[in-house]
Design a protein around this motif. Structure first.
Motif, PDB file in Angstrom:
ATOM      1  N   TYR A 101     -13.177 -64.661 -30.866  1.00 49.92           N
ATOM      2  CA  TYR A 101     -12.858 -64.837 -32.288  1.00 49.92           C
ATOM      3  C   TYR A 101     -13.450 -63.740 -33.173  1.00 49.92           C
ATOM      4  CZ  TYR A 101     -10.647 -69.366 -31.504  1.00 49.92           C
ATOM      5  OH  TYR A 101      -9.788 -70.356 -31.103  1.00 49.92           O
ATOM      6  N   PRO A 102     -14.707 -63.311 -32.969  1.00 46.59           N
ATOM      7  CA  PRO A 102     -15.199 -62.187 -33.784  1.00 46.59           C
ATOM      8  C   PRO A 102     -14.369 -60.918 -33.592  1.00 46.59           C
ATOM      9  CG  PRO A 102     -17.038 -63.305 -32.731  1.00 46.59           C
ATOM     10  CD  PRO A 102     -15.792 -63.892 -32.146  1.00 46.59           C
ATOM     11  N   ILE A 103     -13.952 -60.652 -32.355  1.00 48.55           N
ATOM     12  CA  ILE A 103     -13.130 -59.466 -32.105  1.00 48.55           C
ATOM     13  C   ILE A 103     -11.770 -59.620 -32.761  1.00 48.55           C
ATOM     14  CG2 ILE A 103     -12.062 -58.057 -30.306  1.00 48.55           C
ATOM     15  CD1 ILE A 103     -14.361 -58.827 -28.477  1.00 48.55           C
ATOM     16  N   LEU A 104     -11.191 -60.823 -32.674  1.00 46.76           N
ATOM     17  CA  LEU A 104      -9.910 -61.095 -33.311  1.00 46.76           C
ATOM     18  C   LEU A 104     -10.015 -60.923 -34.821  1.00 46.76           C
ATOM     19  CD1 LEU A 104      -6.962 -62.126 -33.144  1.00 46.76           C
ATOM     20  CD2 LEU A 104      -7.885 -64.463 -33.269  1.00 46.76           C
ATOM     21  N   GLY A 105     -11.113 -61.398 -35.409  1.00 46.00           N
ATOM     22  CA  GLY A 105     -11.306 -61.269 -36.852  1.00 46.00           C
ATOM     23  C   GLY A 105     -11.383 -59.826 -37.285  1.00 46.00           C
ATOM     24  N   TYR A 106     -12.143 -59.019 -36.532  1.00 43.58           N
ATOM     25  CA  TYR A 106     -12.237 -57.595 -36.868  1.00 43.58           C
ATOM     26  C   TYR A 106     -10.880 -56.910 -36.708  1.00 43.58           C
ATOM     27  CZ  TYR A 106     -13.279 -52.670 -36.709  1.00 43.58           C
ATOM     28  OH  TYR A 106     -13.254 -51.323 -36.950  1.00 43.58           O
ATOM     29  N   TYR A 107     -10.168 -57.248 -35.645  1.00 42.12           N
ATOM     30  CA  TYR A 107      -8.861 -56.635 -35.382  1.00 42.12           C
ATOM     31  C   TYR A 107      -7.873 -56.930 -36.516  1.00 42.12           C
ATOM     32  CZ  TYR A 107      -4.430 -55.574 -33.067  1.00 42.12           C
ATOM     33  OH  TYR A 107      -3.187 -55.057 -32.767  1.00 42.12           O
ATOM     34  N   LEU A 108      -7.782 -58.189 -36.930  1.00 38.83           N
ATOM     35  CA  LEU A 108      -6.839 -58.560 -37.988  1.00 38.83           C
ATOM     36  C   LEU A 108      -7.256 -57.978 -39.339  1.00 38.83           C
ATOM     37  CD1 LEU A 108      -6.079 -62.304 -37.129  1.00 38.83           C
ATOM     38  CD2 LEU A 108      -4.694 -60.285 -36.615  1.00 38.83           C
ATOM     39  N   ALA A 109      -8.563 -57.895 -39.580  1.00 36.45           N
ATOM     40  CA  ALA A 109      -9.047 -57.359 -40.862  1.00 36.45           C
ATOM     41  C   ALA A 109      -8.733 -55.884 -41.013  1.00 36.45           C
ATOM     42  CB  ALA A 109     -10.552 -57.594 -40.996  1.00 36.45           C
ATOM     43  N   ASN A 110      -8.574 -55.174 -39.890  1.00 31.18           N
ATOM     44  CA  ASN A 110      -8.385 -53.725 -39.947  1.00 31.18           C
ATOM     45  C   ASN A 110      -7.025 -53.255 -39.432  1.00 31.18           C
ATOM     46  OD1 ASN A 110     -11.255 -52.520 -40.664  1.00 31.18           O
ATOM     47  ND2 ASN A 110     -11.589 -54.210 -39.243  1.00 31.18           N
ATOM     48  N   LYS A 111      -6.209 -54.194 -38.974  1.00 30.78           N
ATOM     49  CA  LYS A 111      -4.907 -53.841 -38.440  1.00 30.78           C
ATOM     50  C   LYS A 111      -3.952 -53.433 -39.566  1.00 30.78           C
ATOM     51  CE  LYS A 111      -1.316 -53.774 -35.628  1.00 30.78           C
ATOM     52  NZ  LYS A 111      -1.117 -52.695 -34.636  1.00 30.78           N
ATOM     53  N   GLU A 112      -3.255 -52.330 -39.351  1.00 31.02           N
ATOM     54  CA  GLU A 112      -2.222 -51.894 -40.287  1.00 31.02           C
ATOM     55  C   GLU A 112      -0.851 -52.242 -39.709  1.00 31.02           C
ATOM     56  OE1 GLU A 112      -2.607 -47.830 -41.372  1.00 31.02           O
ATOM     57  OE2 GLU A 112      -4.644 -48.052 -42.178  1.00 31.02           O
ATOM     58  N   PHE A 113      -0.197 -53.198 -40.337  1.00 33.03           N
ATOM     59  CA  PHE A 113       1.103 -53.654 -39.839  1.00 33.03           C
ATOM     60  C   PHE A 113       2.219 -52.753 -40.373  1.00 33.03           C
ATOM     61  CE2 PHE A 113      -1.633 -57.379 -39.663  1.00 33.03           C
ATOM     62  CZ  PHE A 113      -1.354 -57.876 -38.405  1.00 33.03           C
ATOM     63  N   LYS A 114       3.303 -52.665 -39.619  1.00 29.22           N
ATOM     64  CA  LYS A 114       4.422 -51.799 -39.996  1.00 29.22           C
ATOM     65  C   LYS A 114       5.373 -52.475 -40.988  1.00 29.22           C
ATOM     66  CE  LYS A 114       4.310 -49.197 -35.674  1.00 29.22           C
ATOM     67  NZ  LYS A 114       5.056 -48.772 -34.447  1.00 29.22           N
ATOM     68  N   ILE A 115       5.205 -53.774 -41.187  1.00 32.50           N
ATOM     69  CA  ILE A 115       6.028 -54.481 -42.168  1.00 32.50           C
ATOM     70  C   ILE A 115       5.269 -54.591 -43.486  1.00 32.50           C
ATOM     71  CG2 ILE A 115       7.301 -55.762 -40.418  1.00 32.50           C
ATOM     72  CD1 ILE A 115       5.502 -58.159 -40.942  1.00 32.50           C
ATOM     73  N   SER A 116       5.928 -55.023 -44.535  1.00 30.99           N
ATOM     74  CA  SER A 116       5.316 -55.094 -45.858  1.00 30.99           C
ATOM     75  C   SER A 116       4.223 -56.155 -45.912  1.00 30.99           C
ATOM     76  CB  SER A 116       6.378 -55.414 -46.915  1.00 30.99           C
ATOM     77  OG  SER A 116       6.869 -56.732 -46.749  1.00 30.99           O
ATOM     78  N   ASP A 117       3.306 -55.992 -46.874  1.00 32.32           N
ATOM     79  CA  ASP A 117       2.223 -56.967 -47.059  1.00 32.32           C
ATOM     80  C   ASP A 117       2.772 -58.359 -47.322  1.00 32.32           C
ATOM     81  OD1 ASP A 117       0.524 -54.865 -46.720  1.00 32.32           O
ATOM     82  OD2 ASP A 117      -0.139 -54.748 -48.804  1.00 32.32           O
ATOM     83  N   LYS A 118       3.855 -58.439 -48.069  1.00 26.66           N
ATOM     84  CA  LYS A 118       4.451 -59.739 -48.388  1.00 26.66           C
ATOM     85  C   LYS A 118       4.945 -60.429 -47.122  1.00 26.66           C
ATOM     86  CE  LYS A 118       7.905 -61.985 -51.328  1.00 26.66           C
ATOM     87  NZ  LYS A 118       8.968 -61.781 -52.353  1.00 26.66           N
ATOM     88  N   LYS A 119       5.578 -59.661 -46.232  1.00 26.85           N
ATOM     89  CA  LYS A 119       6.089 -60.242 -44.992  1.00 26.85           C
ATOM     90  C   LYS A 119       4.941 -60.681 -44.079  1.00 26.85           C
ATOM     91  CE  LYS A 119      10.570 -57.905 -44.877  1.00 26.85           C
ATOM     92  NZ  LYS A 119      11.435 -56.929 -44.159  1.00 26.85           N
TER      93      LYS A 119
END
Length: 331
Positions: A183-201
């Motif tokens: 879970y800590p690794i997942l939290g860091y990954y999601l907090a710093n992941k840049e997705f290719k879709i829009s923020d709204k999506k």
């Protein structure tokens, strides 16, 4: 002169939600008698929303701690352990002394202290994660995004096997990839992941993932499925926590909280966040005390719940204002 560190609101929002969620899981006794299926499902849904709290706490820890520069291993351990051990000692004394005074035997007191079974299990899991965190931090710093994906893929695969009770052959030991450490690794990954879709999506996707996985979790709970025997270590829980994390994170990026950040609501959220660790312990005292005044009423439950949350916040908040006791308050 030190400058005040700027707070990240969505972390505060998630942390405030997480502590309220933890309290949700421990106040079932304040529901009235469950007399029909609708009431049972409603209570289960309420309770299962509360299950998200602990994974969210771990995810926030990872997002804030991993991939950081620390002067030394000693500095890291001292900083982290002082923050959690002093409040634990303070609150556990306040909890155990009345139990001992009212006739609790040594075995019961020891079980409460060690979390077997008891709310204190979270503290001991946190100790274990913090001991392993410097190794994870070096791993992430060295290999970056590749390291995160490597660990998370194996962790998730093992969670799938665990959810469906599929055992690997005896000599392939991958236990170091399992458990709460993902879970800590997942939290860091999601907090710093840049997705290719829009923020709204991403925000909408997070909400959809949360709702669908919550529905699955409630259903599995309702039918008594063995898939969720380990409450926090199963696939639906991973998706529930991930969905909520992304939903709140990207709602903040989209400025959905702008109107509340500087008013009473926003300040209350930040205060709950700041006091959350102390609340984890103080709510045990509050819940035990109010159990003597339990109305056992569906209509009164919301009132009792609000009172429990308020008093659980008030205790560590007051302690934090007393000279020399702030480090023990958990705030």
């Amino acid at each position: 002169m030190k400058t005040k560190k700027e707070r990240i609101f969505y972390y505060d929002f998630l942390r405030a939600f997480a502590i309220i969620a933890v309290i949700i899981c421990h106040v079932d006794a304040f529901f009235g008698p469950l007399t029909n299926t609708t009431q049972i499902v409603a209570q289960m849904t309420f309770h299962d929303i509360g299950r998200i709290g602990v994974p969210i706490f771990f995810m926030i820890s990872g997002a804030l701690i991993l991939n950081r520069e620390y002067p030394s291993l000693k500095f890291f351990l001292k900083k982290r352990f002082v923050r959690i051990i002093y409040p634990f000692i303070f609150w556990i004394i306040l909890i155990l002394v009345p139990i001992a005074y009212t006739g609790g035997n040594q075995t019961y007191l020891w079980n409460v202290f060690t979390g077997n079974p008891s709310f204190t299990w979270y503290f001991w899991v946190l100790i274990g994660i913090y001991l392993f965190m410097p190794i994870l931090n070096s791993f992430v710093k060295e290999y970056g995004d590749e390291a995160l994906k490597y660990f998370l893929i194996i962790w998730f695969a093992l969670m799938v096997l665990q959810t469906f009770h599929i055992e690997l052959w005896e000599h392939l030991n991958l236990s170091y990839f399992t458990g709460y450490v993902g879970y800590p690794i997942l939290g860091y990954y999601l907090a710093n992941k840049e997705f290719k879709i829009s923020d709204k999506k991403v925000c909408i996707s997070g909400l959809i993932i949360l709702l669908i996985s919550l529905a699955c979790f409630v259903y599995l709970n309702y039918i008594g499925s063995s898939a969720i025997e380990s409450i926090y270590e199963n696939v639906p829980m991973i998706f529930m926590a991930s969905g909520l994390f992304l939903f709140i994170q990207y709602a903040d990026k989209l400025n959905k909280f702008k109107s509340i950040k500087n008013n009473f609501i926003g300040k209350s959220i930040v205060s709950l966040s700041v006091c959350s660790y102390g609340m984890y312990f103080s709510h045990v005292i509050v819940t035990k005390f109010l159990s003597y005044y339990n109305p056992h009423s569906h209509l009164m439950f919301p009132v009792m719940f609000i009172i429990i949350v308020f008093l659980s916040w008030l205790l560590p908040y007051i302690v934090s204002k007393i000279p020399h006791l702030k480090r023990f308050s958990g705030a």
